[in-house]
Design a protein around this motif. Structure first.
Motif, PDB file in Angstrom:
ATOM      1  N   VAL A   1       0.751  -1.400   0.028  1.00 39.15           N
ATOM      2  CA  VAL A   1       0.057   0.018  -0.140  1.00 39.15           C
ATOM      3  C   VAL A   1       0.762   1.281   0.118  1.00 39.15           C
ATOM      4  CG1 VAL A   1      -1.586   1.409   1.376  1.00 39.15           C
ATOM      5  CG2 VAL A   1      -1.839  -1.225   1.083  1.00 39.15           C
ATOM      6  N   GLU A   2       1.971   1.266   0.888  1.00 39.23           N
ATOM      7  CA  GLU A   2       2.553   2.671   1.080  1.00 39.23           C
ATOM      8  C   GLU A   2       3.518   2.794  -0.178  1.00 39.23           C
ATOM      9  OE1 GLU A   2       2.412   0.151   3.308  1.00 39.23           O
ATOM     10  OE2 GLU A   2       1.520   1.095   5.051  1.00 39.23           O
ATOM     11  N   GLN A   3       4.150   1.515  -0.540  1.00 41.78           N
ATOM     12  CA  GLN A   3       5.109   1.477  -1.708  1.00 41.78           C
ATOM     13  C   GLN A   3       4.579   2.067  -3.026  1.00 41.78           C
ATOM     14  OE1 GLN A   3       4.789  -1.021   0.464  1.00 41.78           O
ATOM     15  NE2 GLN A   3       6.599  -0.785   1.622  1.00 41.78           N
ATOM     16  N   SER A   4       3.230   1.303  -3.256  1.00 39.66           N
ATOM     17  CA  SER A   4       2.561   1.619  -4.782  1.00 39.66           C
ATOM     18  C   SER A   4       2.509   3.145  -4.714  1.00 39.66           C
ATOM     19  CB  SER A   4       1.399   0.695  -4.975  1.00 39.66           C
ATOM     20  OG  SER A   4       0.451   1.051  -3.813  1.00 39.66           O
ATOM     21  N   ALA A   5       1.724   3.697  -3.420  1.00 43.32           N
ATOM     22  CA  ALA A   5       1.508   4.882  -3.329  1.00 43.32           C
ATOM     23  C   ALA A   5       2.413   5.952  -3.596  1.00 43.32           C
ATOM     24  CB  ALA A   5       0.454   5.416  -2.112  1.00 43.32           C
ATOM     25  N   TRP A   6       3.733   5.774  -3.158  1.00 40.80           N
ATOM     26  CA  TRP A   6       4.975   6.441  -2.998  1.00 40.80           C
ATOM     27  C   TRP A   6       5.368   6.329  -4.503  1.00 40.80           C
ATOM     28  CZ3 TRP A   6      10.021   5.183  -4.302  1.00 40.80           C
ATOM     29  CH2 TRP A   6      10.854   6.415  -4.174  1.00 40.80           C
ATOM     30  N   ILE A   7       5.403   5.321  -5.154  1.00 41.55           N
ATOM     31  CA  ILE A   7       5.980   5.183  -6.607  1.00 41.55           C
ATOM     32  C   ILE A   7       4.888   6.247  -7.597  1.00 41.55           C
ATOM     33  CG2 ILE A   7       5.987   3.587  -8.746  1.00 41.55           C
ATOM     34  CD1 ILE A   7       6.893   1.435  -6.559  1.00 41.55           C
ATOM     35  N   ASP A   8       3.644   6.080  -7.390  1.00 39.03           N
ATOM     36  CA  ASP A   8       2.774   6.851  -8.093  1.00 39.03           C
ATOM     37  C   ASP A   8       2.859   8.432  -7.840  1.00 39.03           C
ATOM     38  OD1 ASP A   8       1.541   4.586  -9.080  1.00 39.03           O
ATOM     39  OD2 ASP A   8      -0.264   4.453  -7.886  1.00 39.03           O
ATOM     40  N   GLU A   9       3.266   8.646  -6.595  1.00 34.55           N
ATOM     41  CA  GLU A   9       3.187   9.956  -6.167  1.00 34.55           C
ATOM     42  C   GLU A   9       4.566  10.479  -6.852  1.00 34.55           C
ATOM     43  OE1 GLU A   9       4.171  12.853  -2.200  1.00 34.55           O
ATOM     44  OE2 GLU A   9       3.505  10.745  -2.118  1.00 34.55           O
ATOM     45  N   GLN A  10       5.720   9.708  -6.856  1.00 30.95           N
ATOM     46  CA  GLN A  10       6.952  10.372  -7.426  1.00 30.95           C
ATOM     47  C   GLN A  10       6.903  10.474  -8.993  1.00 30.95           C
ATOM     48  OE1 GLN A  10       8.277  11.396  -4.885  1.00 30.95           O
ATOM     49  NE2 GLN A  10       7.235  10.064  -3.529  1.00 30.95           N
ATOM     50  N   ALA A  11       6.300   9.405  -9.483  1.00 33.25           N
ATOM     51  CA  ALA A  11       5.928   9.578 -11.113  1.00 33.25           C
ATOM     52  C   ALA A  11       5.436  10.801 -11.350  1.00 33.25           C
ATOM     53  CB  ALA A  11       5.202   8.440 -11.452  1.00 33.25           C
ATOM     54  N   ALA A  12       4.150  11.112 -10.604  1.00 33.12           N
ATOM     55  CA  ALA A  12       3.639  12.509 -10.990  1.00 33.12           C
ATOM     56  C   ALA A  12       4.477  13.698 -10.592  1.00 33.12           C
ATOM     57  CB  ALA A  12       2.449  12.376 -10.243  1.00 33.12           C
TER      58      ALA A  12
ATOM     59  N   GLU B   1      15.872   5.216  -3.404  1.00 35.32           N
ATOM     60  CA  GLU B   1      16.047   6.749  -2.817  1.00 35.32           C
ATOM     61  C   GLU B   1      15.956   7.507  -4.244  1.00 35.32           C
ATOM     62  OE1 GLU B   1      18.863   8.604   0.128  1.00 35.32           O
ATOM     63  OE2 GLU B   1      19.734   9.077  -1.980  1.00 35.32           O
ATOM     64  N   LEU B   2      15.447   8.839  -4.101  1.00 33.67           N
ATOM     65  CA  LEU B   2      15.190   9.675  -5.497  1.00 33.67           C
ATOM     66  C   LEU B   2      15.543  10.934  -4.859  1.00 33.67           C
ATOM     67  CD1 LEU B   2      11.808   8.611  -6.638  1.00 33.67           C
ATOM     68  CD2 LEU B   2      14.011   7.872  -7.622  1.00 33.67           C
ATOM     69  N   ARG B   3      16.503  11.461  -5.899  1.00 32.29           N
ATOM     70  CA  ARG B   3      16.962  12.991  -5.726  1.00 32.29           C
ATOM     71  C   ARG B   3      16.610  13.956  -6.679  1.00 32.29           C
ATOM     72  NH1 ARG B   3      20.801  13.748  -1.300  1.00 32.29           N
ATOM     73  NH2 ARG B   3      21.065  11.799  -0.088  1.00 32.29           N
ATOM     74  N   GLY B   4      16.138  14.855  -6.564  1.00 33.78           N
ATOM     75  CA  GLY B   4      15.649  15.927  -7.848  1.00 33.78           C
ATOM     76  C   GLY B   4      15.572  17.325  -7.145  1.00 33.78           C
ATOM     77  N   ALA B   5      14.768  17.976  -7.961  1.00 31.62           N
ATOM     78  CA  ALA B   5      14.513  19.548  -8.003  1.00 31.62           C
ATOM     79  C   ALA B   5      13.602  19.380  -6.581  1.00 31.62           C
ATOM     80  CB  ALA B   5      13.566  20.087  -9.341  1.00 31.62           C
ATOM     81  N   SER B   6      12.845  18.473  -6.466  1.00 28.15           N
ATOM     82  CA  SER B   6      11.779  18.705  -5.335  1.00 28.15           C
ATOM     83  C   SER B   6      12.402  18.194  -4.008  1.00 28.15           C
ATOM     84  CB  SER B   6      10.451  17.740  -5.371  1.00 28.15           C
ATOM     85  OG  SER B   6      10.742  16.637  -5.640  1.00 28.15           O
ATOM     86  N   GLY B   7      13.676  17.598  -3.968  1.00 22.83           N
ATOM     87  CA  GLY B   7      14.487  17.411  -2.785  1.00 22.83           C
ATOM     88  C   GLY B   7      14.686  15.427  -2.863  1.00 22.83           C
ATOM     89  N   VAL B   8      14.614  15.263  -1.712  1.00 27.13           N
ATOM     90  CA  VAL B   8      15.010  13.776  -1.451  1.00 27.13           C
ATOM     91  C   VAL B   8      13.837  13.124  -0.783  1.00 27.13           C
ATOM     92  CG1 VAL B   8      16.955  12.277  -0.418  1.00 27.13           C
ATOM     93  CG2 VAL B   8      17.572  14.637  -0.916  1.00 27.13           C
ATOM     94  N   THR B   9      13.935  11.851  -1.414  1.00 29.02           N
ATOM     95  CA  THR B   9      12.705  10.979  -0.876  1.00 29.02           C
ATOM     96  C   THR B   9      13.119   9.318  -0.853  1.00 29.02           C
ATOM     97  OG1 THR B   9      10.271  10.496  -1.293  1.00 29.02           O
ATOM     98  CG2 THR B   9      11.655  10.979  -3.206  1.00 29.02           C
ATOM     99  N   VAL B  10      12.607   8.947   0.041  1.00 34.93           N
ATOM    100  CA  VAL B  10      12.836   7.278   0.206  1.00 34.93           C
ATOM    101  C   VAL B  10      11.539   6.623   0.134  1.00 34.93           C
ATOM    102  CG1 VAL B  10      14.079   5.728   1.788  1.00 34.93           C
ATOM    103  CG2 VAL B  10      14.871   7.984   1.435  1.00 34.93           C
ATOM    104  N   LEU B  11      11.584   5.364  -0.458  1.00 37.55           N
ATOM    105  CA  LEU B  11      10.797   4.481  -0.548  1.00 37.55           C
ATOM    106  C   LEU B  11      10.447   3.940   1.041  1.00 37.55           C
ATOM    107  CD1 LEU B  11       8.908   2.485  -2.398  1.00 37.55           C
ATOM    108  CD2 LEU B  11      11.002   0.775  -1.895  1.00 37.55           C
ATOM    109  N   PRO B  12       9.011   3.981   1.408  1.00 35.14           N
ATOM    110  CA  PRO B  12       8.735   3.806   2.811  1.00 35.14           C
ATOM    111  C   PRO B  12       8.613   2.151   2.986  1.00 35.14           C
ATOM    112  CG  PRO B  12       6.921   4.286   1.443  1.00 35.14           C
ATOM    113  CD  PRO B  12       7.742   4.782   0.513  1.00 35.14           C
ATOM    114  N   GLU B  13       8.937   1.739   4.287  1.00 32.16           N
ATOM    115  CA  GLU B  13       9.216   0.576   4.289  1.00 32.16           C
ATOM    116  C   GLU B  13       7.893  -0.224   4.548  1.00 32.16           C
ATOM    117  OE1 GLU B  13      10.955  -0.435   8.044  1.00 32.16           O
ATOM    118  OE2 GLU B  13      12.918   0.556   7.611  1.00 32.16           O
ATOM    119  N   ARG B  14       7.687  -1.318   3.983  1.00 31.70           N
ATOM    120  CA  ARG B  14       6.374  -2.239   4.002  1.00 31.70           C
ATOM    121  C   ARG B  14       5.805  -2.426   5.379  1.00 31.70           C
ATOM    122  NH1 ARG B  14       7.281  -6.361   0.223  1.00 31.70           N
ATOM    123  NH2 ARG B  14       7.477  -7.878   1.442  1.00 31.70           N
ATOM    124  N   ASN B  15       4.482  -2.271   5.545  1.00 27.89           N
ATOM    125  CA  ASN B  15       4.017  -2.727   6.925  1.00 27.89           C
ATOM    126  C   ASN B  15       3.384  -4.145   6.759  1.00 27.89           C
ATOM    127  OD1 ASN B  15       4.915  -0.310   7.960  1.00 27.89           O
ATOM    128  ND2 ASN B  15       3.100   0.948   7.217  1.00 27.89           N
TER     129      ASN B  15
END
Length: 296
Positions: A124-135, A229-243
């Protein structure tokens, strides 16, 4: 949806069979395996029917879940698609590009739905994060580390195909399933070997971004784990751990296959995406052999 399970190994036993048995939208109809006695034992545990004849099983179900080595899976995926069965497949889809392409073409010709079970993509957390970062976009670089201890611990997953193909083909799909949808198509890949079966990838993306991945099944147990981990114009973000665990993720993969079958709308992790991952892995394997970058 009537499901048949193809496979009787540790993944089928620990995850696939319990999920198919418990899922409220599934009738767990039968089990086929390369060892009939194992199929009978597993089917008996979950009130399913064992099949010695694969074609008989395919004729009586709506979908199959495959938990077999990729070289076997790709051939049976073609056979199941030709029988009109929707496909819930494991990663990698195949270990050669032609075999992966044959599975995709068979699914398209039969107009059956397909989902490849990239575990991270169904958290749940990972798929939402991937969609958000792609957008968000605008990423400069990314990295993914998938370090397992399969070969340095008493793991039931130290199977012959993993010993032959190593981390590149076993955990490489996980890393690529995160990097590809966010950073876009990979245009070039360079691969170098590390300790044991460790492989390091450097990927150039058509978007202009670059990414790296470290893949291993021979990490010390204390060093095992995964991150992105991703780094770009909006900063740094890390894939959340699976719960939650793989069983919960597989429940969602079953849901995704049912939705794709009902709507005719392909899931982002369909067989075509599985083919793209195989193409990148095959190019990385070529890079290891050549000692140079490979263009895709």
């Amino acid at each position: 949806m009537r499901f048949g399970l193809l496979g009787t190994g540790p993944w089928a036993t620990a995850v696939h069979a319990p999920v198919l048995h418990a899922h409220p939208g599934v009738e767990f109809a039968g089990v086929w395996g390369r060892r009939p006695e194992a199929a009978a034992e597993l089917a008996g545990r979950f009130d399913a029917r064992p099949y010695e004849d694969l074609d008989a099983l395919l004729a009586e179900v709506d979908a199959v879940a495959v938990a077999l080595p990729p070289a076997v899976q790709s051939r049976l995926a073609v056979r199941a698609a030709e029988a009109g069965c929707h496909l819930l497949l494991d990663k990698p889809l195949a270990i050669t590009v032609p075999d992966a392409r044959a599975a995709v073409e068979a699914a398209e010709a039969a107009r059956v739905a397909s989902v490849v079970f990239f575990t991270t993509r169904f958290g749940v957390e990972q798929s939402a994060w991937i969609d958000e970062q792609a957008a968000v976009g605008g990423w400069f670089t990314g990295r993914a580390d998938w370090l397992g201890a399969v070969f340095t611990s008493d793991s039931p997953f130290a199977t012959p195909w993993r010993r032959e193909k190593g981390a590149l083909w076993d955990v490489g799909p996980h890393a690529l399933s995160v990097l590809l949808p966010v950073l876009g198509e990979i245009a070039s890949v360079t691969a170098v070997r590390g300790p044991g079966d460790t492989v390091h990838l450097v990927c150039g993306h058509a978007s202009g971004a670059s990414s790296t991945a470290t893949l291993s099944l021979t990490a010390p147990p204390a060093a095992s784990g995964s991150t992105a981990e991703l780094r770009g114009a909006s900063g740094v973000t890390v894939l959340p751990e699976r719960n939650d665990g793989p069983a919960a993720a597989l429940h969602r993969a079953v849901d995704a296959l049912q939705q794709a079958a009902a709507t005719g709308i392909a899931h982002p992790c369909d067989a075509a995406f599985g083919l793209r991952v195989v193409e990148v892995l095959a190019a990385a394997e070529q890079s290891l052999d050549k000692g140079a970058a490979v263009l895709l």
